[in-house]
Design an enzyme around this catalytic site. Structure first.
Site, PDB file in Angstrom:
ATOM      1  N   TYR A  82      10.654  -7.098  -1.836  1.00 22.01           N
ATOM      2  CA  TYR A  82       9.553  -6.217  -2.196  1.00 22.01           C
ATOM      3  C   TYR A  82      10.118  -4.835  -2.515  1.00 22.01           C
ATOM      4  O   TYR A  82      10.839  -4.255  -1.695  1.00 22.01           O
ATOM      5  CB  TYR A  82       8.544  -6.144  -1.059  1.00 22.01           C
ATOM      6  CG  TYR A  82       7.419  -5.208  -1.403  1.00 22.01           C
ATOM      7  CD1 TYR A  82       6.540  -5.523  -2.426  1.00 22.01           C
ATOM      8  CD2 TYR A  82       7.279  -3.995  -0.766  1.00 22.01           C
ATOM      9  CE1 TYR A  82       5.543  -4.652  -2.795  1.00 22.01           C
ATOM     10  CE2 TYR A  82       6.274  -3.113  -1.119  1.00 22.01           C
ATOM     11  CZ  TYR A  82       5.406  -3.447  -2.140  1.00 22.01           C
ATOM     12  OH  TYR A  82       4.425  -2.576  -2.508  1.00 22.01           O
TER      13      TYR A  82
ATOM     14  N   ARG B  94      -6.282   7.552  17.494  1.00 24.93           N
ATOM     15  CA  ARG B  94      -4.937   7.328  16.933  1.00 24.93           C
ATOM     16  C   ARG B  94      -4.107   6.422  17.853  1.00 24.93           C
ATOM     17  O   ARG B  94      -3.072   5.900  17.464  1.00 24.93           O
ATOM     18  CB  ARG B  94      -4.258   8.666  16.661  1.00 24.93           C
ATOM     19  CG  ARG B  94      -2.941   8.568  15.926  1.00 24.93           C
ATOM     20  CD  ARG B  94      -2.520   9.864  15.205  1.00 24.93           C
ATOM     21  NE  ARG B  94      -2.885  11.066  15.907  1.00 24.93           N
ATOM     22  CZ  ARG B  94      -2.308  11.505  17.041  1.00 24.93           C
ATOM     23  NH1 ARG B  94      -1.320  10.826  17.583  1.00 24.93           N
ATOM     24  NH2 ARG B  94      -2.716  12.625  17.600  1.00 24.93           N
TER      25      ARG B  94
ATOM     26  N   ASP C 103       9.530 -10.336   6.633  1.00 19.38           N
ATOM     27  CA  ASP C 103       8.292 -10.000   5.935  1.00 19.38           C
ATOM     28  C   ASP C 103       7.650 -11.331   5.525  1.00 19.38           C
ATOM     29  O   ASP C 103       8.174 -12.034   4.649  1.00 19.38           O
ATOM     30  CB  ASP C 103       8.606  -9.125   4.721  1.00 19.38           C
ATOM     31  CG  ASP C 103       7.356  -8.659   3.980  1.00 19.38           C
ATOM     32  OD1 ASP C 103       6.332  -9.380   4.038  1.00 19.38           O
ATOM     33  OD2 ASP C 103       7.407  -7.603   3.333  1.00 19.38           O
TER      34      ASP C 103
ATOM     35  N   LYS D 230      -2.692  -8.523   1.140  1.00 23.77           N
ATOM     36  CA  LYS D 230      -2.522  -9.656   0.245  1.00 23.77           C
ATOM     37  C   LYS D 230      -3.342 -10.856   0.748  1.00 23.77           C
ATOM     38  O   LYS D 230      -4.545 -10.772   0.823  1.00 23.77           O
ATOM     39  CB  LYS D 230      -1.033  -9.962   0.090  1.00 23.77           C
ATOM     40  CG  LYS D 230      -0.163  -8.711  -0.158  1.00 23.77           C
ATOM     41  CD  LYS D 230      -0.406  -8.046  -1.500  1.00 23.77           C
ATOM     42  CE  LYS D 230       0.270  -6.689  -1.644  1.00 23.77           C
ATOM     43  NZ  LYS D 230       1.704  -6.638  -1.408  1.00 23.77           N
TER      44      LYS D 230
END
Ligand SMILES: *Cc1c(COP(=O)(O)O)cnc(C)c1O
Length: 388
Positions: A106, A53, A177, A202
Site C-alpha cells: 500500500y 480521546r 496488513d 475497505k
C-alpha cells in the site's frame, strides 16, 4: 455460545458478535454515544472512561468484533483511518531501529516508512515478500517486519507461516496488513503475526462511506502500548464512523462471498483475453501465488490486477471506456472500482504503467463482464488506431 460445543462460523459471528446484552427493552444495536467526556470521581482514575480521546462506548463493540474475528482475546483498537492504524503500528519501530517492508505494498504505508527513514527515525530494508529467502535474510537485526499478503496492487503472496515464525525467532515484531483479506479469508495472528492492521474503510465498512482503521494485537503489552499512544496522538475515530463500520461488518460475509465468486469468474475470463497481457489473482490455479494462498487463506478475495495492452495509454483508454465500473481509488466496497495505479506519482516503479487494479463489488457478474469486455475492445481499437 455456551449452550453449544461448536464455535460459531465467522459468517454468523459478523452478525451476532458485539451486540448489547439481550435484556427486555435493550436496543438490538449498540447506541451512538455523543459525549466528549464521562462522569468521574475525585479518587485516582482506575480503568474508567474519563474522556473521549481515551475511549468511547461507540468504539467498543467494533473493537470487540474485530478481536473476536481475528482470534485475539484482547479487544482491538479503532483508529480514525487505516493510515492512523498503520502509523501507530509503524511507531512500534524504536527510534533508530530497522523496518523490513515489501518493496511494493500500500503506497501510503511505504510513503510513511520512507519519510521516517529520510528523517533518520528508522532504517528501511525493502524486500520482495514473495521471495521467502530474501525476506528471511533481511530479518536478523531488524525490529519490525511489515507484510501484506496478497500485496497491494501486485497481488504477490508471501509465505506467511514461514516468515512470521522466523520473525519471532529473531525477536522481530511482525505486523500484517490484512485489509485485502479481512479475517473472513485470512487470520494472521493464527499464522504467527504479532499485530494485524486494517483499513476498515475497505471491505469491513464495505460501502465507501466511512474512513476507519483497526489494529489487533496478540500480546496485551503491545496493545497497552498502542492504546496509550492512540490517546496521546489523538488518532481516534468518531462515534458515528465506528457505528457505521460495525453496521457494514454485519454483511461482510455475504458481500465477500458474492464479490469473491464474481472475481474468480472474471479472472478466468480476463486471463484469456487477448488484450490482457498479464493477470494476477491468487484463486487461479495457474497463478504463481496460488499454492501459498490456498495454504493460508480460506478464499481468494475480490481483488485482482491486470496489465492492459502495452502501455499506460492502453490502460487509460480501458479505464476511461468503463461505464458501470467506476474509475476511482479505494477498494472493498459494494461497487466495483478500477484504477491504473501508476497515476499516483508515489506508486513504486515496480508496478507496471499498464497495471489496473480491479476491486470487484457485488453487482451481477455478467454486467461486470460486459463492461470489462466492452472497455477492453474499445482500448484495443484505440491502440490499433494509434499504431496505424
Ligand atoms: C486503503 C489502505 C490503507 C489505508 O487506509 P485508509 O483507511 O485509506 O487510511 C492501508 N492498507 C491497505 C492495504 C489499504 O488498501
Amino acid at each position: 455460545m455456551s449452550s453449544s460445543e461448536r464455535p460459531l462460523d465467522p459468517s454468523t459471528l459478523v452478525v451476532a458478535c458485539a451486540r448489547p446484552a439481550k435484556e427486555r427493552d435493550a436496543p438490538l444495536n449498540p447506541p451512538i454515544v455523543l459525549s466528549s467526556t464521562f462522569v468521574g470521581a475525585a479518587a485516582p482514575i482506575q480503568g474508567e472512561r474519563v474522556y473521549g480521546r481515551y475511549t468511547n462506548p461507540s468504539w467498543e463493540p467494533l473493537e470487540e468484533a474485530i478481536a473476536e474475528l481475528e482470534g485475539s482475546s484482547a479487544p482491538g483498537l479503532a483508529y480514525a483511518s487505516g493510515m492512523a492504524a498503520v502509523s501507530a503500528a509503524l511507531s512500534l519501530v524504536p527510534i533508530g531501529g530497522t523496518l523490513v517492508a515489501p518493496v511494493s505494498a500500500y503506497n501510503g504505508t511505504l510513503a510513511l516508512a520512507r519519510s521516517l527513514a529520510e528523517q533518520g527515525a528508522l532504517t528501511l530494508r525493502t524486500v520482495d515478500p514473495a521471495d521467502t529467502e530474501a525476506t528471511l535474510e533481511a530479518l536478523p537485526g531488524a525490529d519490525v517486519l511489515w507484510l501484506e499478503s496478497p500485496t497491494n496492487p501486485l497481488m504477490e503472496v508471501a509465505e506467511l507461516r514461514v516468515l512470521l515464525a522466523a520473525a519471532r525467532q529473531h525477536d522481530v515484531l511482525s505486523v500484517v496488513d490484512n485489509t485485502f483479506c479481512t479475517p473472513l479469508r485470512q487470520r494472521p495472528l493464527e499464522l504467527g503475526a504479532d499485530v494485524v492492521v486494517h483499513s476498515a474503510t475497505k471491505f469491513i465498512s464495505g460501502h465507501s462511506d466511512v474512513l476507519m482503521g483497526l489494529a489487533v494485537c496478540a500480546d496485551p503489552a503491545v496493545r497497552a502500548n498502542l492504546a496509550a499512544r492512540r490517546t496521546l496522538a489523538g488518532s481516534v475515530p468518531g462515534p458515528f464512523e465506528a457505528w457505521l463500520a460495525l453496521r457494514g461488518l454485519r454483511t461482510l460475509a455475504l458481500r465477500m462471498d458474492r464479490a469473491e465468486a464474481s472475481a474468480a469468474t472474471l479472472a478466468e475470463r480476463l486471463s484469456v483475453d487477448p488484450f490482457v497481457k498479464a493477470l494476477r489473482y491468487p484463486g487461479l490455479p495457474s497463478d504463481p501465488g496460488h499454492a501459498r494462498a490456498a495454504a493460508q487463506m480460506s478464499g481468494f478475495g475480490a481483488l485482482l490486477c491486470i496489465q492492459v495492452g502495452n502501455d499506460a495509454h492502453a490502460a487509460e483508454a480501458f479505464v476511461d471506456a468503463l461505464r458501470l465500473i467506476t474509475p476511482a481509488t479505494s477498494l472493498g466496497g459494494v461497487e466495483s472500482l478500477a484504477e491504473r495505479r501508476r497515476r499516483h506519482p508515489g506508486e513504486p516503479d515496480v508496478v507496471p504503467e499498464n497495471l489496473v487494479r480491479l476491486s470487484i463489488g457485488i453487482e451481477h457478474p455478467e454486467d461486470l463482464w460486459a463492461d470489462l469486455h466492452g472497455a477492453l475492445r474499445a482500448a484495443e481499437l484505440a491502440a490499433g488506431a494509434s499504431v496505424d
